[in-house]
Motif scaffolding. Structure first.
Motif, PDB file in Angstrom:
ATOM      1  N   LEU A 287       7.969  -1.436 -17.835  1.00  0.00           N
ATOM      2  CA  LEU A 287       6.958  -2.482 -17.743  1.00  0.00           C
ATOM      3  C   LEU A 287       6.503  -2.613 -16.292  1.00  0.00           C
ATOM      4  CD1 LEU A 287       5.491  -4.612 -19.448  1.00  0.00           C
ATOM      5  CD2 LEU A 287       7.296  -6.223 -18.793  1.00  0.00           C
ATOM      6  N   ALA A 288       5.209  -2.546 -16.074  1.00  0.00           N
ATOM      7  CA  ALA A 288       4.681  -2.550 -14.710  1.00  0.00           C
ATOM      8  C   ALA A 288       4.734  -3.945 -14.106  1.00  0.00           C
ATOM      9  CB  ALA A 288       3.247  -2.037 -14.715  1.00  0.00           C
ATOM     10  N   THR A 289       5.294  -4.028 -12.905  1.00  0.00           N
ATOM     11  CA  THR A 289       5.299  -5.291 -12.163  1.00  0.00           C
ATOM     12  C   THR A 289       4.044  -5.357 -11.296  1.00  0.00           C
ATOM     13  OG1 THR A 289       6.455  -4.318 -10.272  1.00  0.00           O
ATOM     14  CG2 THR A 289       7.816  -5.195 -12.070  1.00  0.00           C
ATOM     15  N   LYS A 290       3.792  -6.525 -10.709  1.00  0.00           N
ATOM     16  CA  LYS A 290       2.616  -6.675  -9.856  1.00  0.00           C
ATOM     17  C   LYS A 290       2.653  -5.706  -8.683  1.00  0.00           C
ATOM     18  CE  LYS A 290       1.609 -11.534 -10.929  1.00  0.00           C
ATOM     19  NZ  LYS A 290       1.457 -12.909 -10.378  1.00  0.00           N
ATOM     20  N   GLY A 291       3.861  -5.545  -8.112  1.00  0.00           N
ATOM     21  CA  GLY A 291       3.999  -4.620  -6.982  1.00  0.00           C
ATOM     22  C   GLY A 291       3.701  -3.192  -7.387  1.00  0.00           C
ATOM     23  N   GLN A 292       4.195  -2.773  -8.555  1.00  0.00           N
ATOM     24  CA  GLN A 292       3.961  -1.431  -9.033  1.00  0.00           C
ATOM     25  C   GLN A 292       2.486  -1.205  -9.357  1.00  0.00           C
ATOM     26  OE1 GLN A 292       6.752  -1.553 -12.261  1.00  0.00           O
ATOM     27  NE2 GLN A 292       8.325  -0.407 -11.128  1.00  0.00           N
ATOM     28  N   VAL A 293       1.868  -2.239  -9.919  1.00  0.00           N
ATOM     29  CA  VAL A 293       0.439  -2.144 -10.223  1.00  0.00           C
ATOM     30  C   VAL A 293      -0.360  -1.928  -8.934  1.00  0.00           C
ATOM     31  CG1 VAL A 293      -1.576  -3.412 -11.046  1.00  0.00           C
ATOM     32  CG2 VAL A 293       0.563  -3.489 -12.344  1.00  0.00           C
ATOM     33  N   LYS A 294      -0.028  -2.675  -7.886  1.00  0.00           N
ATOM     34  CA  LYS A 294      -0.745  -2.552  -6.615  1.00  0.00           C
ATOM     35  C   LYS A 294      -0.552  -1.168  -6.015  1.00  0.00           C
ATOM     36  CE  LYS A 294      -1.373  -4.794  -2.132  1.00  0.00           C
ATOM     37  NZ  LYS A 294      -0.950  -5.897  -1.232  1.00  0.00           N
ATOM     38  N   GLN A 295       0.688  -0.665  -6.027  1.00  0.00           N
ATOM     39  CA  GLN A 295       0.964   0.668  -5.494  1.00  0.00           C
ATOM     40  C   GLN A 295       0.208   1.744  -6.267  1.00  0.00           C
ATOM     41  OE1 GLN A 295       5.194   1.209  -5.472  1.00  0.00           O
ATOM     42  NE2 GLN A 295       5.549  -0.327  -3.876  1.00  0.00           N
ATOM     43  N   ALA A 296       0.200   1.610  -7.599  1.00  0.00           N
ATOM     44  CA  ALA A 296      -0.502   2.589  -8.433  1.00  0.00           C
ATOM     45  C   ALA A 296      -2.001   2.572  -8.146  1.00  0.00           C
ATOM     46  CB  ALA A 296      -0.238   2.309  -9.910  1.00  0.00           C
ATOM     47  N   GLU A 297      -2.565   1.388  -7.959  1.00  0.00           N
ATOM     48  CA  GLU A 297      -3.993   1.281  -7.657  1.00  0.00           C
ATOM     49  C   GLU A 297      -4.311   1.914  -6.307  1.00  0.00           C
ATOM     50  OE1 GLU A 297      -4.644  -2.876  -7.976  1.00  0.00           O
ATOM     51  OE2 GLU A 297      -5.011  -2.837 -10.149  1.00  0.00           O
ATOM     52  N   GLU A 298      -3.422   1.742  -5.332  1.00  0.00           N
ATOM     53  CA  GLU A 298      -3.631   2.347  -4.015  1.00  0.00           C
ATOM     54  C   GLU A 298      -3.547   3.867  -4.098  1.00  0.00           C
ATOM     55  OE1 GLU A 298      -0.692   0.506  -1.587  1.00  0.00           O
ATOM     56  OE2 GLU A 298      -1.849  -1.344  -1.268  1.00  0.00           O
ATOM     57  N   ARG A 299      -2.583   4.367  -4.884  1.00  0.00           N
ATOM     58  CA  ARG A 299      -2.473   5.820  -5.059  1.00  0.00           C
ATOM     59  C   ARG A 299      -3.723   6.368  -5.742  1.00  0.00           C
ATOM     60  NH1 ARG A 299       2.927   4.772  -6.655  1.00  0.00           N
ATOM     61  NH2 ARG A 299       2.300   4.993  -8.844  1.00  0.00           N
ATOM     62  N   LEU A 300      -4.234   5.626  -6.724  1.00  0.00           N
ATOM     63  CA  LEU A 300      -5.429   6.071  -7.431  1.00  0.00           C
ATOM     64  C   LEU A 300      -6.634   6.124  -6.494  1.00  0.00           C
ATOM     65  CD1 LEU A 300      -6.756   6.862 -10.093  1.00  0.00           C
ATOM     66  CD2 LEU A 300      -7.087   4.429 -10.578  1.00  0.00           C
TER      67      LEU A 300
ATOM     68  N   ASP B 127       1.841   7.485 -13.231  1.00  0.00           N
ATOM     69  CA  ASP B 127       0.551   6.909 -13.611  1.00  0.00           C
ATOM     70  C   ASP B 127       0.747   5.502 -14.184  1.00  0.00           C
ATOM     71  OD1 ASP B 127      -0.654   9.221 -12.855  1.00  0.00           O
ATOM     72  OD2 ASP B 127      -1.089   9.940 -14.873  1.00  0.00           O
ATOM     73  N   LEU B 128      -0.208   4.645 -13.890  1.00  0.00           N
ATOM     74  CA  LEU B 128      -0.217   3.295 -14.465  1.00  0.00           C
ATOM     75  C   LEU B 128      -1.158   3.316 -15.658  1.00  0.00           C
ATOM     76  CD1 LEU B 128       0.675   0.294 -14.086  1.00  0.00           C
ATOM     77  CD2 LEU B 128      -1.478  -0.012 -12.837  1.00  0.00           C
ATOM     78  N   LYS B 129      -0.656   2.927 -16.839  1.00  0.00           N
ATOM     79  CA  LYS B 129      -1.452   2.999 -18.051  1.00  0.00           C
ATOM     80  C   LYS B 129      -1.409   1.678 -18.807  1.00  0.00           C
ATOM     81  CE  LYS B 129      -2.748   7.282 -17.765  1.00  0.00           C
ATOM     82  NZ  LYS B 129      -4.182   7.670 -17.710  1.00  0.00           N
ATOM     83  N   GLU B 130      -2.511   1.363 -19.452  1.00  0.00           N
ATOM     84  CA  GLU B 130      -2.556   0.201 -20.338  1.00  0.00           C
ATOM     85  C   GLU B 130      -2.455   0.712 -21.768  1.00  0.00           C
ATOM     86  OE1 GLU B 130      -5.001  -3.837 -20.155  1.00  0.00           O
ATOM     87  OE2 GLU B 130      -6.242  -2.195 -20.889  1.00  0.00           O
TER      88      GLU B 130
END
Length: 208
Positions: free
Chosen positions: A74-87, A53-56
């Motif tokens: 620490l979330a990178t831009k790539g990880q953030v994008k992947q997490a958003e796609e999974r969500l 999960d990506l969390k703030e």
């Protein structure tokens, strides 16, 4: 003598460096605590989320606890994008599952299932109608597979009558069906008595 005269200056300079270091550390600490940061959980964290999960979170919580404990990175831009796609994919899956559940609920709501059972005195069944029986009847009559554990029947039905039964299809989606239990032509215990009376009548007729 020259060295001794320099001691106060050395002490003063050292104290200055210590004070400066403390001020910088305090400032950084306040900055991290007061700001938000995005982290990617590497393990399940209670009351926060599951691995992946990506969390703030607050800077202090992330830098002082989650990351040092190996619970997040620490979330990178790539990880953030992947997490958003999974969500997004998960939300689509949930929406499709909900629509399917609502369609099943619409088919079940108001349906009547009829059971004909052997009964004894006071309309009591010799056996009972259970959630397994109801699930099997739904499969047989409507070709819908329902998990028996989702049929909310506190106790097996043991009397003749009409029973509204709730089925929990999915979270927030349910249906109510009507279960009708009838006797199969009267009390089975009455049959031997009727046969005996018939036999006595035949014997009297033969004697006459």
């Amino acid at each position: 003598r020259d060295l001794c005269s320099m001691v106060p200056y050395i002490a003063f300079a050292t104290a200055g460096w210590i004070v400066t270091f403390c001020l910088i550390t305090d400032l950084l600490g306040r900055t991290f605590v007061g700001t938000k940061m995005k982290v990617l959980l590497t393990k399940d964290v209670e009351h926060l989320g599951r691995a992946g999960d990506l969390k703030e979170v607050s800077g202090g919580y992330g830098r002082n606890f989650l990351i040092p404990q190996g619970l997040a990175v620490l979330a990178t831009k790539g990880q953030v994008k992947q997490a958003e796609e999974r969500l997004k994919a998960e939300r689509r899956r949930i929406e499709i599952a909900r629509r399917d559940a609502e369609a099943v609920a619409a088919r079940l709501t108001g349906q009547t299932l009829r059971f004909v059972e052997r009964v004894g005195e006071q309309d009591r069944l010799y056996g009972s109608v259970t959630n397994v029986d109801i699930a099997n009847k739904i499969q047989e009559q409507l070709s819908i597979e329902v998990d028996r554990r989702r049929i909310e029947l506190e106790d097996p039905i043991k009397r003749v009558g009409n029973y509204p039964v709730k089925i929990q299809i999915a979270a927030g989606v349910s249906a109510v069906i009507n279960v009708v239990v009838e006797g199969e032509g009267g009390s089975p215990e009455a049959a031997p008595a009727e046969a005996s009376e018939s036999s006595e009548t035949s014997e009297e007729a033969a004697a006459e």
